[in-house]
Design an enzyme around this catalytic site. Structure first.
Site, PDB file in Angstrom:
ATOM      1  N   HIS A  82       0.858  -1.194   0.000  1.00  0.00           N
ATOM      2  CA  HIS A  82       0.000   0.000   0.000  1.00  0.00           C
ATOM      3  C   HIS A  82       0.883   1.229   0.000  1.00  0.00           C
ATOM      4  CE1 HIS A  82      -3.409   2.617   0.837  1.00  0.00           C
ATOM      5  NE2 HIS A  82      -2.615   3.248   1.667  1.00  0.00           N
ATOM      6  N   ASP A 161     -16.205   1.406   6.155  1.00  0.00           N
ATOM      7  CA  ASP A 161     -15.226   2.431   5.766  1.00  0.00           C
ATOM      8  C   ASP A 161     -15.810   3.371   4.717  1.00  0.00           C
ATOM      9  OD1 ASP A 161     -12.552   3.667   5.623  1.00  0.00           O
ATOM     10  OD2 ASP A 161     -12.595   2.872   3.589  1.00  0.00           O
ATOM     11  N   ARG A 168     -16.295  11.631   6.640  1.00  0.00           N
ATOM     12  CA  ARG A 168     -15.049  12.344   6.994  1.00  0.00           C
ATOM     13  C   ARG A 168     -14.707  13.385   5.948  1.00  0.00           C
ATOM     14  NH1 ARG A 168     -10.949   7.764   7.167  1.00  0.00           N
ATOM     15  NH2 ARG A 168      -9.465   9.448   7.477  1.00  0.00           N
ATOM     16  N   SER A 183      -8.891   3.004   8.456  1.00  0.00           N
ATOM     17  CA  SER A 183      -9.459   2.984   7.114  1.00  0.00           C
ATOM     18  C   SER A 183      -8.564   2.187   6.155  1.00  0.00           C
ATOM     19  CB  SER A 183      -9.628   4.435   6.635  1.00  0.00           C
ATOM     20  OG  SER A 183      -9.923   4.483   5.270  1.00  0.00           O
ATOM     21  N   LYS A 187      -9.223  -2.331   5.113  1.00  0.00           N
ATOM     22  CA  LYS A 187      -9.391  -2.827   3.737  1.00  0.00           C
ATOM     23  C   LYS A 187      -8.311  -3.848   3.382  1.00  0.00           C
ATOM     24  CE  LYS A 187      -9.698   1.523   2.602  1.00  0.00           C
ATOM     25  NZ  LYS A 187      -9.890   2.877   2.114  1.00  0.00           N
TER      26      LYS A 187
HETATM   27  N1  URA Z   1      -6.673   6.361   2.330  1.00  0.00           N
HETATM   28  C1  URA Z   1      -7.684   5.640   2.874  1.00  0.00           C
HETATM   29  O1  URA Z   1      -8.044   4.586   2.376  1.00  0.00           O
HETATM   30  N2  URA Z   1      -8.262   6.101   3.989  1.00  0.00           N
HETATM   31  C2  URA Z   1      -7.900   7.249   4.594  1.00  0.00           C
HETATM   32  O2  URA Z   1      -8.467   7.594   5.608  1.00  0.00           O
HETATM   33  C3  URA Z   1      -6.855   7.996   4.026  1.00  0.00           C
HETATM   34  C4  URA Z   1      -6.251   7.526   2.881  1.00  0.00           C
END
Ligand code: URA
Length: 439
Positions: A82, A161, A168, A183, A187
């Site tokens: 990531h 999320d 958010r 978040s 995932k």
């Molecule tokens: N990327 C995400 O998936 N979530 C966040 O809160 C910030 C960046």
């Protein structure tokens, strides 16, 4: 339980129990807690922060809001990567097939670009026909057959999320370490991986511009991933200047194919090899970093990485002809050059400004629902440290019209800094965290 009590407890600086957190998250996914109470709670979290235990409970609850993909039928340690996002950050398209070619399964779920940072799904969709929406059964089967699938987050993965992130976004509560970490990692955990490599970027083109903020994010992500049972290695990397020499979806696919053919720019190759080596090291315990680097370089030199990418594109419905002949990828009708106004050394190409200029051209989106143009973007004819004479090309603009080029010229003029002396070279990899520290 009542939402108002949980909001009040957090507002007053209290520590929530895992049950309270799980109850709020369940309310976010089944709609039983209304958006105004979720928003108030998010703001209380933003203001009062969360302990590592609360953040772990939040992550766990978000994973449990949907399905956790079971990849136990796929042998081996499943590893993903990531990146917190950057300009010209295209490493996924190289490292996923390279690492898969080295025998480590890569189940990769990626996102779209938002704001000035690009997204893997947008890049892949510049290949005609490429399907980024697979069912979870298709995803699992492809990882088993090819060792890699490159898809978007499905509706079943961490649905809480989606609700919380949308809130958010409109309540100024994105920039909160526990909310960001939960978040991102919910995932990743839900996609069924065993190990994760993080590329946390800092600089003008990154989500976290200041190094101390990026470092805090990296530390928090590593700590939370370890708590959640993932093996994790992280790099802190420079994103003051774009990665590689292209910005824009089809242009970036072309550059990735160049890397897979052994002909990519040095900075992009360096980061791809380092991230791949970390993934191989995590996926094949007992491998050293040098062996991981050698395996990644060999997968490029032998063409195995390119073959793996071709197979992934073919399996996901993409036109492999576009990989074999990258000149057939979408091309913008207008190409104009931004030239050096005087002689000197390129001292800086501001990634943030170039990323925002690419959005103006249509390569990225200002709002989540915007469409992107796969063909437009920038090619960097000169990069930091290069000597240029007055009139030499610095940026080739690929645009829909000359008017669009004229629209971004002032941004390019601001993004490019020339100096009389060559700039000091800043390292690309600033630090190593988690297991990367020991590797
Ligand atoms: N990327 C995400 O998936 N979530 C966040 O809160 C910030 C960046």
């Amino acid at each position: 339980m009542r939402a108002v009590d949980i909001i009040r407890a957090k507002r007053d600086g209290g520590v929530l129990t895992p049950e309270q957190i799980a109850w709020m998250v369940a309310g976010a996914s089944d709609g039983s807690v209304p958006a105004y109470q979720l928003s108030a709670w998010l703001m209380a979290v933003w203001l009062r922060d969360m302990t590592p235990e609360e953040t772990a409970a939040l992550t766990e609850a978000m994973v449990r809001s949907g399905v956790r993909v079971d990849l136990s039928s796929v042998p081996g340690v499943k590893v993903d990567k990531h990146s917190t996002g950057g300009v010209g950050d295209k490493t996924s398209l190289v490292i996923a097939p390279v690492v898969a070619a080295c025998g480590v399964p890569v189940p990769m779920m990626s996102g779209r670009g938002l704001g000035h940072t690009g997204g893997t799904l947008d890049k892949l969709e510049s290949i005609r026909g490429f399907r980024t929406r697979l069912t979870l059964d298709e995803f699992r089967a492809q990882v088993a057959d090819l060792g890699c699938a490159l898809i978007g987050q499905t509706d079943e993965v961490a649905p809480a999320d989606r609700t919380l992130y949308a809130l958010r976004d409109v309540t100024a509560t994105v920039e909160s370490l526990p909310l960001i970490c939960a978040s991102i990692l919910s995932k990743k955990i839900a996609e069924g991986i065993d190990a994760l490599v993080l590329d946390v970027k800092t600089g003008s083109g990154a989500f976290m511009t200041r190094e101390e903020d990026a470092r805090a994010l990296a530390d928090a992500l590593v700590g939370l991933a370890e708590r959640s049972g993932l093996k994790v290695a992280a790099l802190l990397t420079q994103m003051d200047e774009p990665l590689g020499r292209t910005i824009g979806n089809a242009l970036e696919v072309r550059e990735c194919v160049d890397v897979l053919r052994g002909a990519g720019p040095a900075d992009l190759v360096e980061l791809c090899v380092e991230l791949s080596a970390l993934m191989i090291r995590l996926g094949r315990p007992g491998t050293t970093m040098d062996e991981g680097r050698a395996a990644a370089l060999e997968a490029i030199a032998s063409g195995a990485g390119l073959q793996a990418f071709r197979r992934i594109v073919e399996r996901q419905g993409g036109d492999v002809g576009m990989i074999d002949d990258t000149a057939t990828l979408p091309r913008a009708p207008v190409r104009e050059v931004f030239t050096a106004p005087r002689a000197g050394y390129v001292a800086r190409l501001d990634a943030g400004l170039l990323g925002r200029a690419a959005v103006v051209l249509g390569a990225g989106r200002a709002r989540a629902e915007d469409a992107v143009d796969p063909a437009v973007g920038f090619e960097l004819a000169a990069v930091s440290g290069d000597r240029v004479e007055a009139g030499d090309p610095i940026v080739v603009v690929h645009a829909r019209s000359s008017a669009d080029v004229a629209g971004v010229r002032p941004m390019l003029a601001e993004a490019v800094t020339l100096a009389d002396t060559a700039p000091a070279r800043r390292p690309l990899i600033l630090d190593r965290l988690g297991l990367a520290r020991e590797m």
